[in-house]
Design a protein around this motif. Sequence first.
Motif, PDB file in Angstrom:
ATOM      1  N   VAL B 152     -29.971  -1.249  -1.580  1.00  0.00           N
ATOM      2  CA  VAL B 152     -30.350  -2.670  -1.493  1.00  0.00           C
ATOM      3  C   VAL B 152     -29.114  -3.548  -1.707  1.00  0.00           C
ATOM      4  N   SER B 153     -28.343  -3.225  -2.743  1.00  0.00           N
ATOM      5  CA  SER B 153     -27.140  -4.012  -3.037  1.00  0.00           C
ATOM      6  C   SER B 153     -26.124  -3.913  -1.901  1.00  0.00           C
ATOM      7  N   ALA B 154     -25.994  -2.712  -1.345  1.00  0.00           N
ATOM      8  CA  ALA B 154     -25.022  -2.527  -0.261  1.00  0.00           C
ATOM      9  C   ALA B 154     -25.398  -3.374   0.952  1.00  0.00           C
ATOM     10  N   TYR B 155     -26.687  -3.347   1.320  1.00  0.00           N
ATOM     11  CA  TYR B 155     -27.102  -4.162   2.474  1.00  0.00           C
ATOM     12  C   TYR B 155     -27.021  -5.652   2.147  1.00  0.00           C
ATOM     13  N   LEU B 156     -27.337  -5.989   0.901  1.00  0.00           N
ATOM     14  CA  LEU B 156     -27.220  -7.397   0.489  1.00  0.00           C
ATOM     15  C   LEU B 156     -25.770  -7.869   0.623  1.00  0.00           C
ATOM     16  N   GLY B 157     -24.841  -6.976   0.296  1.00  0.00           N
ATOM     17  CA  GLY B 157     -23.427  -7.312   0.429  1.00  0.00           C
ATOM     18  C   GLY B 157     -22.932  -7.261   1.863  1.00  0.00           C
ATOM     19  N   ALA B 158     -23.681  -6.587   2.730  1.00  0.00           N
ATOM     20  CA  ALA B 158     -23.270  -6.474   4.133  1.00  0.00           C
ATOM     21  C   ALA B 158     -23.771  -7.650   4.967  1.00  0.00           C
ATOM     22  N   VAL B 159     -24.966  -8.143   4.642  1.00  0.00           N
ATOM     23  CA  VAL B 159     -25.572  -9.203   5.465  1.00  0.00           C
ATOM     24  C   VAL B 159     -24.622 -10.385   5.699  1.00  0.00           C
ATOM     25  N   PRO B 160     -23.941 -10.909   4.657  1.00  0.00           N
ATOM     26  CA  PRO B 160     -23.116 -12.102   4.900  1.00  0.00           C
ATOM     27  C   PRO B 160     -21.821 -11.832   5.661  1.00  0.00           C
ATOM     28  N   VAL B 161     -21.419 -10.570   5.795  1.00  0.00           N
ATOM     29  CA  VAL B 161     -20.101 -10.316   6.390  1.00  0.00           C
ATOM     30  C   VAL B 161     -20.168 -10.004   7.880  1.00  0.00           C
ATOM     31  N   PHE B 162     -21.390  -9.867   8.416  1.00  0.00           N
ATOM     32  CA  PHE B 162     -21.482  -9.640   9.858  1.00  0.00           C
ATOM     33  C   PHE B 162     -21.096 -10.906  10.621  1.00  0.00           C
ATOM     34  N   ASN B 163     -20.312 -10.752  11.650  1.00  0.00           N
ATOM     35  CA  ASN B 163     -20.009 -11.885  12.515  1.00  0.00           C
ATOM     36  C   ASN B 163     -21.197 -12.201  13.418  1.00  0.00           C
ATOM     37  N   ASN B 164     -21.931 -11.167  13.801  1.00  0.00           N
ATOM     38  CA  ASN B 164     -23.069 -11.338  14.691  1.00  0.00           C
ATOM     39  C   ASN B 164     -24.356 -11.453  13.865  1.00  0.00           C
ATOM     40  N   ARG B 165     -25.083 -12.523  14.078  1.00  0.00           N
ATOM     41  CA  ARG B 165     -26.270 -12.788  13.255  1.00  0.00           C
ATOM     42  C   ARG B 165     -27.406 -11.808  13.536  1.00  0.00           C
ATOM     43  N   GLU B 166     -27.466 -11.269  14.730  1.00  0.00           N
ATOM     44  CA  GLU B 166     -28.498 -10.265  15.014  1.00  0.00           C
ATOM     45  C   GLU B 166     -28.275  -9.009  14.174  1.00  0.00           C
ATOM     46  N   LEU B 167     -27.010  -8.672  13.976  1.00  0.00           N
ATOM     47  CA  LEU B 167     -26.705  -7.518  13.128  1.00  0.00           C
ATOM     48  C   LEU B 167     -27.073  -7.819  11.673  1.00  0.00           C
ATOM     49  N   ALA B 168     -26.792  -9.038  11.248  1.00  0.00           N
ATOM     50  CA  ALA B 168     -27.156  -9.437   9.883  1.00  0.00           C
ATOM     51  C   ALA B 168     -28.667  -9.357   9.696  1.00  0.00           C
ATOM     52  N   LYS B 169     -29.389  -9.789  10.719  1.00  0.00           N
ATOM     53  CA  LYS B 169     -30.859  -9.749  10.650  1.00  0.00           C
ATOM     54  C   LYS B 169     -31.364  -8.305  10.562  1.00  0.00           C
ATOM     55  N   ALA B 170     -30.762  -7.426  11.354  1.00  0.00           N
ATOM     56  CA  ALA B 170     -31.170  -6.018  11.308  1.00  0.00           C
ATOM     57  C   ALA B 170     -30.867  -5.414   9.937  1.00  0.00           C
TER      58      ALA B 170
END
Lengths: 135, 200
Positions: B152-170
């Motif tokens: 959970v923490s890893a994905y939480l830390g990954a969401v803001p660093v994606f340049n592409n918002r669709e990837l952040a959403k996934a």
Amino acid sequence: MTTALPALLALALGLAAGGAAADALRAGDPKAGEAVYARCLACHALAYNRTGPKHCGLLGRRAGSVPGFNYSKAMQSTKWVWNPKTLDRFLANPLKAVPGTSMGYDGVKDAQERRDLIAYLEQAGHSEACKPPRE
Amino acid sequence: MTSRIQTPDAGLTASLQNAPDREARRSFLGQSGLLLSGAAIALLAGRDALAKGKPSTASDVNVLNSALGAELEAIAAYQVGAESGLLQKPVLHLAVTFQGHHKEHADLLAKTIAKLGGQLVSAKAQYSFPVETLKTQNDVLRFAAMLEKGAVSAYLGAVPVFNNRELAKAAASILGDEAMHWAILRNALGEDPVPSAFMS
């Protein structure tokens, strides 16, 4: 877990610690740092390499130097040695500190949490988990 | 403290899939697939969906590959738990179901990395797990809960660093699934399943 709300609120209000605020930080608390370390456990362990490298022996180690771990070229090419200062810089924003690092993580934004986490890593390096196995 | 574990082979996976409760599992997985379908479709639809907003970058591929590596390890960890002989029904069913989710995550991440032209990380031939410390069903559950909370923490830390918002959403969609795993594992341990209002 209960520390998350103040951290979130500080972030939302743009009150990131810095300058004079950083001076108000207390010394790192290893126990609090252990709770922060729980965030790292999807990828890291103290004693063995996982998606990320092991953390035993981290303090004083050159970045990108754990044998058998497949580092990014970016991490391998840094001249950093891990100490409280370099760890603080990296943990605050890994992708900005070492562009190209494999650690795709936004960072530990709260300066006190970073200080606690580094204190835990320092202490854990001397723990039973980090001692060589007995023959 | 740790032992190296061989990556599970297809035969072992098949034997788990042939468990007597496979019908219930299939039904559950079908429902979870529906829950995840929004983000999954956005990614699997191809480059058009990924082209929304800012383009994906090499950094995005790096983040996806880190997530894939962790998912592949989670699949192996649940295999260890399922084969430990320590898990009784219905907990065994939970472990196999959650392993199935991680397989779905890994599959989606791998396909997305491939679409972006990235080089996929592979499952390791061996993983290190602290099997010596796993003596009871609760030990296995605590180990799994620790990994899921970390995820959970890893994905939480990954969401803001994606340049592409669709990837952040996934990534956020997968985060939600990992959080459900964590809560259910805590519940199985007799702990408060949702101990706080925020994750970090």
